[in-house]
Design a protein around this motif. Structure first.
Motif, PDB file in Angstrom:
ATOM      1  N   ASP A  74     -68.119  -0.139  87.114  1.00  0.00           N
ATOM      2  CA  ASP A  74     -66.732   0.300  87.208  1.00  0.00           C
ATOM      3  C   ASP A  74     -66.186   0.173  88.629  1.00  0.00           C
ATOM      4  O   ASP A  74     -65.506   1.070  89.152  1.00  0.00           O
ATOM      5  N   GLY A  75     -66.519  -0.937  89.259  1.00  0.00           N
ATOM      6  CA  GLY A  75     -65.998  -1.222  90.585  1.00  0.00           C
ATOM      7  C   GLY A  75     -66.751  -0.590  91.735  1.00  0.00           C
ATOM      8  O   GLY A  75     -66.470  -0.877  92.901  1.00  0.00           O
ATOM      9  N   GLU A  76     -67.730   0.259  91.439  1.00  0.00           N
ATOM     10  CA  GLU A  76     -68.502   0.933  92.480  1.00  0.00           C
ATOM     11  C   GLU A  76     -69.893   0.311  92.589  1.00  0.00           C
ATOM     12  O   GLU A  76     -70.594   0.155  91.587  1.00  0.00           O
ATOM     13  N   GLU A  77     -70.268  -0.060  93.793  1.00  0.00           N
ATOM     14  CA  GLU A  77     -71.587  -0.622  94.015  1.00  0.00           C
ATOM     15  C   GLU A  77     -72.656   0.424  93.705  1.00  0.00           C
ATOM     16  O   GLU A  77     -72.586   1.547  94.184  1.00  0.00           O
ATOM     17  N   ASN A  78     -73.638   0.054  92.889  1.00  0.00           N
ATOM     18  CA  ASN A  78     -74.704   0.997  92.550  1.00  0.00           C
ATOM     19  C   ASN A  78     -76.105   0.411  92.730  1.00  0.00           C
ATOM     20  O   ASN A  78     -77.096   1.057  92.426  1.00  0.00           O
ATOM     21  N   LYS A  79     -76.167  -0.810  93.237  1.00  0.00           N
ATOM     22  CA  LYS A  79     -77.470  -1.427  93.479  1.00  0.00           C
ATOM     23  C   LYS A  79     -77.325  -2.453  94.588  1.00  0.00           C
ATOM     24  O   LYS A  79     -76.435  -3.310  94.540  1.00  0.00           O
ATOM     25  N   ASN A  80     -78.171  -2.363  95.599  1.00  0.00           N
ATOM     26  CA  ASN A  80     -78.181  -3.321  96.690  1.00  0.00           C
ATOM     27  C   ASN A  80     -79.538  -3.223  97.380  1.00  0.00           C
ATOM     28  O   ASN A  80     -79.742  -2.368  98.232  1.00  0.00           O
ATOM     29  N   ARG A  81     -80.432  -4.090  96.988  1.00  0.00           N
ATOM     30  CA  ARG A  81     -81.802  -3.992  97.495  1.00  0.00           C
ATOM     31  C   ARG A  81     -82.399  -5.380  97.664  1.00  0.00           C
ATOM     32  O   ARG A  81     -82.063  -6.313  96.930  1.00  0.00           O
ATOM     33  N   TYR A  82     -83.280  -5.515  98.667  1.00  0.00           N
ATOM     34  CA  TYR A  82     -83.992  -6.771  98.819  1.00  0.00           C
ATOM     35  C   TYR A  82     -85.357  -6.504  99.431  1.00  0.00           C
ATOM     36  O   TYR A  82     -85.593  -5.450 100.057  1.00  0.00           O
ATOM     37  N   ALA A  83     -86.257  -7.448  99.243  1.00  0.00           N
ATOM     38  CA  ALA A  83     -87.621  -7.314  99.748  1.00  0.00           C
ATOM     39  C   ALA A  83     -88.126  -8.676 100.198  1.00  0.00           C
ATOM     40  O   ALA A  83     -87.781  -9.711  99.614  1.00  0.00           O
ATOM     41  N   LEU A  84     -88.945  -8.673 101.247  1.00  0.00           N
ATOM     42  CA  LEU A  84     -89.553  -9.883 101.781  1.00  0.00           C
ATOM     43  C   LEU A  84     -91.041  -9.641 101.986  1.00  0.00           C
ATOM     44  O   LEU A  84     -91.448  -8.535 102.363  1.00  0.00           O
ATOM     45  N   GLY A  85     -91.836 -10.667 101.740  1.00  0.00           N
ATOM     46  CA  GLY A  85     -93.269 -10.506 101.931  1.00  0.00           C
ATOM     47  C   GLY A  85     -93.943 -11.814 102.299  1.00  0.00           C
ATOM     48  O   GLY A  85     -93.504 -12.900 101.893  1.00  0.00           O
ATOM     49  N   TYR A  86     -95.018 -11.705 103.092  1.00  0.00           N
ATOM     50  CA  TYR A  86     -95.811 -12.875 103.474  1.00  0.00           C
ATOM     51  C   TYR A  86     -97.288 -12.492 103.450  1.00  0.00           C
ATOM     52  O   TYR A  86     -97.662 -11.379 103.864  1.00  0.00           O
ATOM     53  N   GLN A  87     -98.112 -13.397 102.931  1.00  0.00           N
ATOM     54  CA  GLN A  87     -99.557 -13.153 102.906  1.00  0.00           C
ATOM     55  C   GLN A  87    -100.296 -14.440 103.214  1.00  0.00           C
ATOM     56  O   GLN A  87     -99.907 -15.524 102.763  1.00  0.00           O
ATOM     57  N   ILE A  88    -101.368 -14.327 103.998  1.00  0.00           N
ATOM     58  CA  ILE A  88    -102.225 -15.464 104.283  1.00  0.00           C
ATOM     59  C   ILE A  88    -103.641 -15.119 103.824  1.00  0.00           C
ATOM     60  O   ILE A  88    -104.152 -14.023 104.112  1.00  0.00           O
ATOM     61  N   ASP A  89    -104.257 -16.036 103.065  1.00  0.00           N
ATOM     62  CA  ASP A  89    -105.606 -15.848 102.543  1.00  0.00           C
ATOM     63  C   ASP A  89    -106.560 -16.839 103.193  1.00  0.00           C
ATOM     64  O   ASP A  89    -106.190 -17.982 103.482  1.00  0.00           O
ATOM     65  N   ARG A  90    -107.798 -16.394 103.359  1.00  0.00           N
ATOM     66  CA  ARG A  90    -108.866 -17.267 103.878  1.00  0.00           C
ATOM     67  C   ARG A  90    -110.067 -17.165 102.956  1.00  0.00           C
ATOM     68  O   ARG A  90    -110.616 -16.078 102.760  1.00  0.00           O
ATOM     69  N   ASP A  91    -110.445 -18.295 102.352  1.00  0.00           N
ATOM     70  CA  ASP A  91    -111.568 -18.300 101.423  1.00  0.00           C
ATOM     71  C   ASP A  91    -112.871 -17.960 102.136  1.00  0.00           C
ATOM     72  O   ASP A  91    -113.168 -18.494 103.215  1.00  0.00           O
ATOM     73  N   ILE A  92    -113.642 -17.074 101.515  1.00  0.00           N
ATOM     74  CA  ILE A  92    -114.984 -16.751 101.989  1.00  0.00           C
ATOM     75  C   ILE A  92    -116.022 -17.414 101.094  1.00  0.00           C
ATOM     76  O   ILE A  92    -117.020 -17.951 101.563  1.00  0.00           O
ATOM     77  N   SER A  93    -115.778 -17.374  99.798  1.00  0.00           N
ATOM     78  CA  SER A  93    -116.589 -18.073  98.806  1.00  0.00           C
ATOM     79  C   SER A  93    -115.652 -18.522  97.699  1.00  0.00           C
ATOM     80  O   SER A  93    -114.427 -18.424  97.826  1.00  0.00           O
ATOM     81  N   GLU A  94    -116.204 -19.008  96.598  1.00  0.00           N
ATOM     82  CA  GLU A  94    -115.367 -19.492  95.510  1.00  0.00           C
ATOM     83  C   GLU A  94    -114.459 -18.397  94.959  1.00  0.00           C
ATOM     84  O   GLU A  94    -113.324 -18.654  94.567  1.00  0.00           O
ATOM     85  N   GLN A  95    -114.960 -17.148  94.931  1.00  0.00           N
ATOM     86  CA  GLN A  95    -114.195 -16.057  94.341  1.00  0.00           C
ATOM     87  C   GLN A  95    -113.739 -15.000  95.342  1.00  0.00           C
ATOM     88  O   GLN A  95    -112.809 -14.242  95.066  1.00  0.00           O
ATOM     89  N   ASP A 107     -83.174  -0.773 100.760  1.00  0.00           N
ATOM     90  CA  ASP A 107     -82.596  -0.319  99.495  1.00  0.00           C
ATOM     91  C   ASP A 107     -81.489   0.680  99.800  1.00  0.00           C
ATOM     92  O   ASP A 107     -81.741   1.764 100.313  1.00  0.00           O
ATOM     93  N   ASP A 108     -80.239   0.313  99.472  1.00  0.00           N
ATOM     94  CA  ASP A 108     -79.100   1.176  99.772  1.00  0.00           C
ATOM     95  C   ASP A 108     -78.996   2.384  98.845  1.00  0.00           C
ATOM     96  O   ASP A 108     -78.228   3.310  99.135  1.00  0.00           O
ATOM     97  N   PHE A 109     -79.733   2.383  97.729  1.00  0.00           N
ATOM     98  CA  PHE A 109     -79.583   3.466  96.770  1.00  0.00           C
ATOM     99  C   PHE A 109     -80.914   4.096  96.348  1.00  0.00           C
ATOM    100  O   PHE A 109     -80.936   4.972  95.489  1.00  0.00           O
TER     101      PHE A 109
END
Length: 246
Positions: A74-95, A107-109
């Motif tokens: 109804d013309g009123e902002e009720n959601k304004n959110r964002y997220a950022l992420g970064y990850q770096i992996d280094r293999d040790i073995s197959e698993q 997050d504004d709300f």
């Protein structure tokens, strides 16, 4: 609603295709657009965007994720959110692998205005082969988040920022039903003395044509300790178009 989604999807898809070669060389991943429009007795607009990119070398993997959600009622902002992420992996073995990650949100709300986490740990790929793959992670790091004051601020206290050592657990489960349909269930727990944050997201993706698919997902976010007058649990329902970058 469908007409609005279709027009938005076409515009977004064209832009994504043009920019793909310029900005994602060496990366694979996906970009997702979702939205809804309701008119009549009430008017609501919701738009969401998600991006996941990954780049792998012999022993290293880089992962980038971003999301944004915006809404009006109804013309009123009720959601304004964002997220950022970064990850770096280094293999040790197959698993087994080690990782370091950094995450930020605004997050504004929500119960918390903004926050970040810097940490690292180890991950283990329990199931490697399709149709079912499953990996888990455990680690720790440094967490900071700023609480939101209730609208009437009954305590008269200023907004507080908690910065502390935190532990992190995560699970990433994926299942491929066939060459057209797949599902996922991602869970994360971030524990610290002042608040524990739990998220779970489940989604189903159905291939449409070429690099485009339709996805429906449901996400739950829960804080154990929140400021007075704010809710502990938020939910996000999404349905939209996914563009896969190869």
């Amino acid at each position: 609603m469908l007409r609005t989604l279709s027009i938005s999807a076409l515009v977004w898809a064209g832009a994504a295709t043009v920019s793909h070669a310029q900005f994602t060389e060496g990366f694979t991943g996906e970009a997702a657009l979702n939205g809804s429009l309701t008119t009549g007795n009430t008017e609501t607009t919701d738009v969401g965007f998600g991006l996941k990119l990954a780049k792998e070398t012999d022993q290293w993997k880089h992962s980038i994720k971003a999301s944004a959600d915006y809404g009006k009622a109804d013309g009123e902002e009720n959601k304004n959110r964002y997220a950022l992420g970064y990850q770096i992996d280094r293999d040790i073995s197959e698993q087994l692998y080690g990782y370091a990650n950094a995450d930020y949100f605004s997050d504004d709300f929500g119960a918390f205005k903004q926050g970040y986490f810097l940490g690292g740990g180890v991950g283990y790929q329990i199931l490697l082969d399709a149709p079912l793959t499953w990996s888990v992670e455990a680690g720790g790091g440094y967490r900071s988040q700023k609480a939101r004051l209730a609208l009437n601020n009954p305590t008269g206290e200023p907004s507080r920022t908690e910065s502390e050592i935190a532990g992190q657990l995560a699970s990433d489960l994926d299942y491929v039903f066939n060459d057209k349909v797949s599902a996922y269930n991602d869970t994360e727990l971030l524990y610290s003395e002042s608040d524990t944050f739990l998220t779970n997201e489940i989604g189903v993706t159905s291939q449409l044509f070429d690099s485009f698919a339709l996805r429906a997902s449901f996400r739950v976010e829960h804080h154990t300790d929140v400021p007075v007058g704010t809710e502990k649990t938020d939910t996000i329902s999404r349905i939209g178009i996914v563009y896969t970058m190869k």
